[in-house]
Design a protein around this motif. Structure first.
Motif, PDB file in Angstrom:
ATOM      1  N   GLY A  97     -11.774  15.051  -4.537  1.00 38.93           N
ATOM      2  CA  GLY A  97     -11.281  13.787  -5.063  1.00 38.93           C
ATOM      3  C   GLY A  97     -10.018  13.896  -5.889  1.00 38.93           C
ATOM      4  O   GLY A  97      -9.725  14.938  -6.489  1.00 38.93           O
ATOM      5  N   PHE A  98      -9.276  12.772  -5.945  1.00 41.02           N
ATOM      6  CA  PHE A  98      -8.067  12.699  -6.762  1.00 41.02           C
ATOM      7  C   PHE A  98      -7.888  11.263  -7.240  1.00 41.02           C
ATOM      8  O   PHE A  98      -8.181  10.305  -6.521  1.00 41.02           O
ATOM      9  N   HIS A  99      -7.390  11.132  -8.480  1.00 41.27           N
ATOM     10  CA  HIS A  99      -7.169   9.821  -9.079  1.00 41.27           C
ATOM     11  C   HIS A  99      -5.677   9.489  -9.005  1.00 41.27           C
ATOM     12  O   HIS A  99      -4.870  10.130  -9.653  1.00 41.27           O
ATOM     13  N   PHE A 100      -5.331   8.480  -8.220  1.00 34.25           N
ATOM     14  CA  PHE A 100      -3.929   8.109  -8.015  1.00 34.25           C
ATOM     15  C   PHE A 100      -3.750   6.681  -8.516  1.00 34.25           C
ATOM     16  O   PHE A 100      -4.037   5.722  -7.823  1.00 34.25           O
ATOM     17  N   ASP A 101      -3.262   6.542  -9.750  1.00 31.53           N
ATOM     18  CA  ASP A 101      -3.081   5.218 -10.328  1.00 31.53           C
ATOM     19  C   ASP A 101      -1.613   4.978 -10.653  1.00 31.53           C
ATOM     20  O   ASP A 101      -0.769   5.849 -10.465  1.00 31.53           O
ATOM     21  N   GLY A 102      -1.313   3.792 -11.146  1.00 25.63           N
ATOM     22  CA  GLY A 102       0.054   3.450 -11.509  1.00 25.63           C
ATOM     23  C   GLY A 102       0.057   2.395 -12.592  1.00 25.63           C
ATOM     24  O   GLY A 102      -0.920   1.648 -12.748  1.00 25.63           O
ATOM     25  N   ASN A 103       1.144   2.319 -13.347  1.00 26.92           N
ATOM     26  CA  ASN A 103       1.253   1.311 -14.401  1.00 26.92           C
ATOM     27  C   ASN A 103       1.137  -0.086 -13.796  1.00 26.92           C
ATOM     28  O   ASN A 103       1.985  -0.493 -12.996  1.00 26.92           O
ATOM     29  N   ASP A 104       0.086  -0.806 -14.179  1.00 23.68           N
ATOM     30  CA  ASP A 104      -0.133  -2.168 -13.688  1.00 23.68           C
ATOM     31  C   ASP A 104      -0.040  -2.231 -12.165  1.00 23.68           C
ATOM     32  O   ASP A 104       0.515  -3.174 -11.592  1.00 23.68           O
ATOM     33  N   LEU A 105      -0.588  -1.236 -11.496  1.00 23.14           N
ATOM     34  CA  LEU A 105      -0.524  -1.151 -10.035  1.00 23.14           C
ATOM     35  C   LEU A 105      -1.176  -2.374  -9.401  1.00 23.14           C
ATOM     36  O   LEU A 105      -2.305  -2.716  -9.709  1.00 23.14           O
ATOM     37  N   GLY A 106      -0.433  -3.031  -8.503  1.00 24.80           N
ATOM     38  CA  GLY A 106      -0.931  -4.226  -7.831  1.00 24.80           C
ATOM     39  C   GLY A 106      -0.947  -4.067  -6.323  1.00 24.80           C
ATOM     40  O   GLY A 106      -0.654  -3.000  -5.778  1.00 24.80           O
ATOM     41  N   LEU A 107      -1.273  -5.150  -5.623  1.00 25.16           N
ATOM     42  CA  LEU A 107      -1.481  -5.109  -4.183  1.00 25.16           C
ATOM     43  C   LEU A 107      -0.295  -4.552  -3.412  1.00 25.16           C
ATOM     44  O   LEU A 107      -0.462  -3.802  -2.454  1.00 25.16           O
ATOM     45  N   TYR A 108       0.929  -4.925  -3.814  1.00 22.12           N
ATOM     46  CA  TYR A 108       2.120  -4.499  -3.079  1.00 22.12           C
ATOM     47  C   TYR A 108       2.226  -2.976  -3.059  1.00 22.12           C
ATOM     48  O   TYR A 108       2.393  -2.358  -2.004  1.00 22.12           O
ATOM     49  N   ARG A 109       2.110  -2.351  -4.233  1.00 21.94           N
ATOM     50  CA  ARG A 109       2.214  -0.900  -4.295  1.00 21.94           C
ATOM     51  C   ARG A 109       0.961  -0.214  -3.764  1.00 21.94           C
ATOM     52  O   ARG A 109       1.035   0.875  -3.185  1.00 21.94           O
ATOM     53  N   MET A 110      -0.209  -0.843  -3.949  1.00 16.01           N
ATOM     54  CA  MET A 110      -1.435  -0.267  -3.401  1.00 16.01           C
ATOM     55  C   MET A 110      -1.351  -0.140  -1.888  1.00 16.01           C
ATOM     56  O   MET A 110      -1.777   0.864  -1.301  1.00 16.01           O
ATOM     57  N   PRO A 141       8.311  -5.877  -4.886  1.00 13.59           N
ATOM     58  CA  PRO A 141       8.740  -4.754  -5.732  1.00 13.59           C
ATOM     59  C   PRO A 141       9.003  -5.171  -7.161  1.00 13.59           C
ATOM     60  O   PRO A 141       9.391  -6.307  -7.427  1.00 13.59           O
ATOM     61  N   ARG A 142       8.804  -4.232  -8.094  1.00  9.63           N
ATOM     62  CA  ARG A 142       9.043  -4.449  -9.517  1.00  9.63           C
ATOM     63  C   ARG A 142      10.329  -3.729  -9.912  1.00  9.63           C
ATOM     64  O   ARG A 142      10.675  -2.704  -9.331  1.00  9.63           O
ATOM     65  N   GLU A 143      11.020  -4.252 -10.922  1.00 12.05           N
ATOM     66  CA  GLU A 143      12.316  -3.694 -11.301  1.00 12.05           C
ATOM     67  C   GLU A 143      12.263  -2.780 -12.518  1.00 12.05           C
ATOM     68  O   GLU A 143      13.078  -1.872 -12.652  1.00 12.05           O
ATOM     69  N   GLU A 144      11.299  -2.977 -13.425  1.00 11.95           N
ATOM     70  CA  GLU A 144      11.224  -2.150 -14.624  1.00 11.95           C
ATOM     71  C   GLU A 144      10.816  -0.728 -14.242  1.00 11.95           C
ATOM     72  O   GLU A 144       9.987  -0.520 -13.362  1.00 11.95           O
ATOM     73  N   LEU A 145      11.390   0.267 -14.920  1.00 12.48           N
ATOM     74  CA  LEU A 145      11.179   1.665 -14.564  1.00 12.48           C
ATOM     75  C   LEU A 145       9.708   2.041 -14.488  1.00 12.48           C
ATOM     76  O   LEU A 145       9.280   2.707 -13.541  1.00 12.48           O
ATOM     77  N   LEU A 146       8.918   1.638 -15.478  1.00 12.65           N
ATOM     78  CA  LEU A 146       7.516   2.042 -15.518  1.00 12.65           C
ATOM     79  C   LEU A 146       6.711   1.453 -14.370  1.00 12.65           C
ATOM     80  O   LEU A 146       5.647   1.976 -14.017  1.00 12.65           O
ATOM     81  N   PHE A 147       7.205   0.360 -13.787  1.00 14.21           N
ATOM     82  CA  PHE A 147       6.449  -0.342 -12.749  1.00 14.21           C
ATOM     83  C   PHE A 147       7.102  -0.255 -11.370  1.00 14.21           C
ATOM     84  O   PHE A 147       6.606  -0.840 -10.418  1.00 14.21           O
ATOM     85  N   LYS A 148       8.193   0.491 -11.267  1.00 13.27           N
ATOM     86  CA  LYS A 148       8.850   0.649  -9.978  1.00 13.27           C
ATOM     87  C   LYS A 148       8.037   1.580  -9.088  1.00 13.27           C
ATOM     88  O   LYS A 148       7.369   2.498  -9.562  1.00 13.27           O
ATOM     89  N   TYR A 163      18.569   5.666 -10.357  1.00 12.82           N
ATOM     90  CA  TYR A 163      19.595   4.923 -11.086  1.00 12.82           C
ATOM     91  C   TYR A 163      18.975   4.211 -12.290  1.00 12.82           C
ATOM     92  O   TYR A 163      19.510   4.260 -13.410  1.00 12.82           O
ATOM     93  N   THR A 164      17.823   3.573 -12.074  1.00 13.47           N
ATOM     94  CA  THR A 164      17.127   2.891 -13.166  1.00 13.47           C
ATOM     95  C   THR A 164      16.684   3.887 -14.231  1.00 13.47           C
ATOM     96  O   THR A 164      16.739   3.602 -15.432  1.00 13.47           O
ATOM     97  N   THR A 165      16.254   5.069 -13.813  1.00 13.68           N
ATOM     98  CA  THR A 165      15.844   6.116 -14.757  1.00 13.68           C
ATOM     99  C   THR A 165      16.999   6.518 -15.664  1.00 13.68           C
ATOM    100  O   THR A 165      16.848   6.614 -16.885  1.00 13.68           O
ATOM    101  N   LEU A 166      18.169   6.740 -15.075  1.00 15.80           N
ATOM    102  CA  LEU A 166      19.329   7.173 -15.854  1.00 15.80           C
ATOM    103  C   LEU A 166      19.805   6.074 -16.800  1.00 15.80           C
ATOM    104  O   LEU A 166      20.120   6.339 -17.962  1.00 15.80           O
ATOM    105  N   THR A 167      19.855   4.837 -16.329  1.00 13.26           N
ATOM    106  CA  THR A 167      20.304   3.742 -17.205  1.00 13.26           C
ATOM    107  C   THR A 167      19.303   3.504 -18.326  1.00 13.26           C
ATOM    108  O   THR A 167      19.693   3.190 -19.457  1.00 13.26           O
ATOM    109  N   SER A 168      18.019   3.677 -18.044  1.00 16.10           N
ATOM    110  CA  SER A 168      16.995   3.527 -19.091  1.00 16.10           C
ATOM    111  C   SER A 168      17.089   4.656 -20.104  1.00 16.10           C
ATOM    112  O   SER A 168      16.919   4.446 -21.310  1.00 16.10           O
TER     113      SER A 168
END
Length: 338
Positions: A97-110, A141-148, A163-168
């Motif tokens: 088993g492995f736990h694969f989650d994401g910040n506020d992960l929703g249907l689109y990314r799932m 798609p989400r634009e904020e780095l933590l939710f991309k 690009y978002t990582t560097l600007t953040s």
């Protein structure tokens, strides 16, 4: 004239190049380099989906992982070791088993994530999909780095992410907060825009993807102080009784759910859906639950929203958004015990 313009361009570019190189070497969001522990001595939040991808691919046997817990950070109440124990007790002893989650992960990314994991593994046998009201809001798609979406999970997610990582990383407020905190070692409330305020940092299991929050240690040290402080801050509020969420399964949500249904049917994956017992005590919409049961089967959808067994006590929560592992352990037995 051309030589002058060329020199001017080079001189103007050098400071920018140095800044970008410094941001990459510093790597505050743990994006550009690999780490043994992504949570050691850090007060900076990171893109959890990317961290999970790195940990997953670092496993020497990642091709043989055949069981996944997928969800937002709230799914972290469920631990792989607990899940494997329940499955073994029910005759499923050969699971990895492995736990694969994401910040506020929703249907689109799932949707993209499940497809990615199918491609990356030999055969997935089980998926535990942990959902709540917010899971159905994400249809694009989400634009904020933590939710991309993490690079490589789906097509076209690379350049924009970096690009978002560097600007953040070079955001002036982010830099100011980190410099001041680094020099003084003192956290100010204004730093909440950039830094996490943690008494004890989280720890991570690279082999399973599980996170163990430092909040658990705080509660064990002095639970009365912990919960009294949060109550005084209004974190635990008076909840309405009998409130039901509005229907959320519209055209885009149904399209994404049908794509997930197609994938799990084609690859013969046992998918179980858990609707989480959130502190808000809002009942998951019955019509939406019925739709999920039509799609995935009535014995595959388990709704614990507004379930008093779990929602009545604040001791079951870290705050008003995340429930604790003991709740998840009880749910696992209900979901998988024959």
């Amino acid at each position: 004239m051309k030589k002058f313009l060329k020199k001017t361009f080079i001189l103007a570019f050098i400071p920018l190049f140095v800044l970008l190189l410094a941001a990459i070497i510093w790597d505050p969001f743990k994006v550009f380099w690999n780490y043994e522990d992504y949570y050691a001595n850090t007060v900076i939040d990171s893109n959890r989906e990317l961290v999970c991808k790195k940990m997953f691919l670092s496993k020497s046997d990642h091709k043989n992982v055949n069981a996944f817990i997928i969800g937002s950070s709230r799914s972290q109440a469920f631990k792989v070791k607990d899940w494997m124990g329940v499955m073994a007790a029910n005759g499923q002893a050969n699971l990895n088993g492995f736990h694969f989650d994401g910040n506020d992960l929703g249907l689109y990314r799932m949707n993209h994530l499940i497809r990615y994991l199918i491609d990356q593994t030999n055969k997935i046998e089980h998926i535990l999909l942990v959902l709540d009201h917010s899971s159905f809001k994400e249809v694009g798609p989400r634009e904020e780095l933590l939710f991309k979406e993490a690079p490589g999970i789906s097509e076209g997610t690379g350049f924009d992410f970096y690009y978002t990582t560097l600007t953040s990383s070079l955001n002036k407020y982010f830099l100011m907060d980190n410099i001041e905190y680094g020099l003084t070692g003192k956290y100010k409330e204004s730093m909440a825009r950039s830094l996490l305020k943690l008494k004890y940092p989280a720890t991570s299991d690279v082999q399973t993807g599980d996170i163990f929050y430092g909040l658990e240690r705080e509660i064990k040290e002095d639970s009365m102080k912990y919960y009294n402080t949060l109550m005084q801050r209004g974190v635990f509020y008076k909840r309405e009784v009998g409130k039901v969420s509005k229907p959320m399964l519209e055209k885009e949500q149904l399209r994404l759910l049908n794509e997930i249904k197609t994938m799990i049917t084609e690859h013969q994956i046992d998918l179980r859906i858990v609707i989480s017992p959130l502190y808000d005590n809002i009942k998951f919409n019955p019509q939406d639950k019925k739709t999920l049961e039509i799609l995935f089967g009535s014995g595959k959808v388990f709704d614990y929203s507004a379930n008093e067994q779990f929602t009545s006590s604040i001791g079951n929560y870290y705050e008003n958004s995340h429930f604790r592992p003991e709740v998840a352990r009880q749910i696992l037995k209900l979901v998988y015990t024959k």
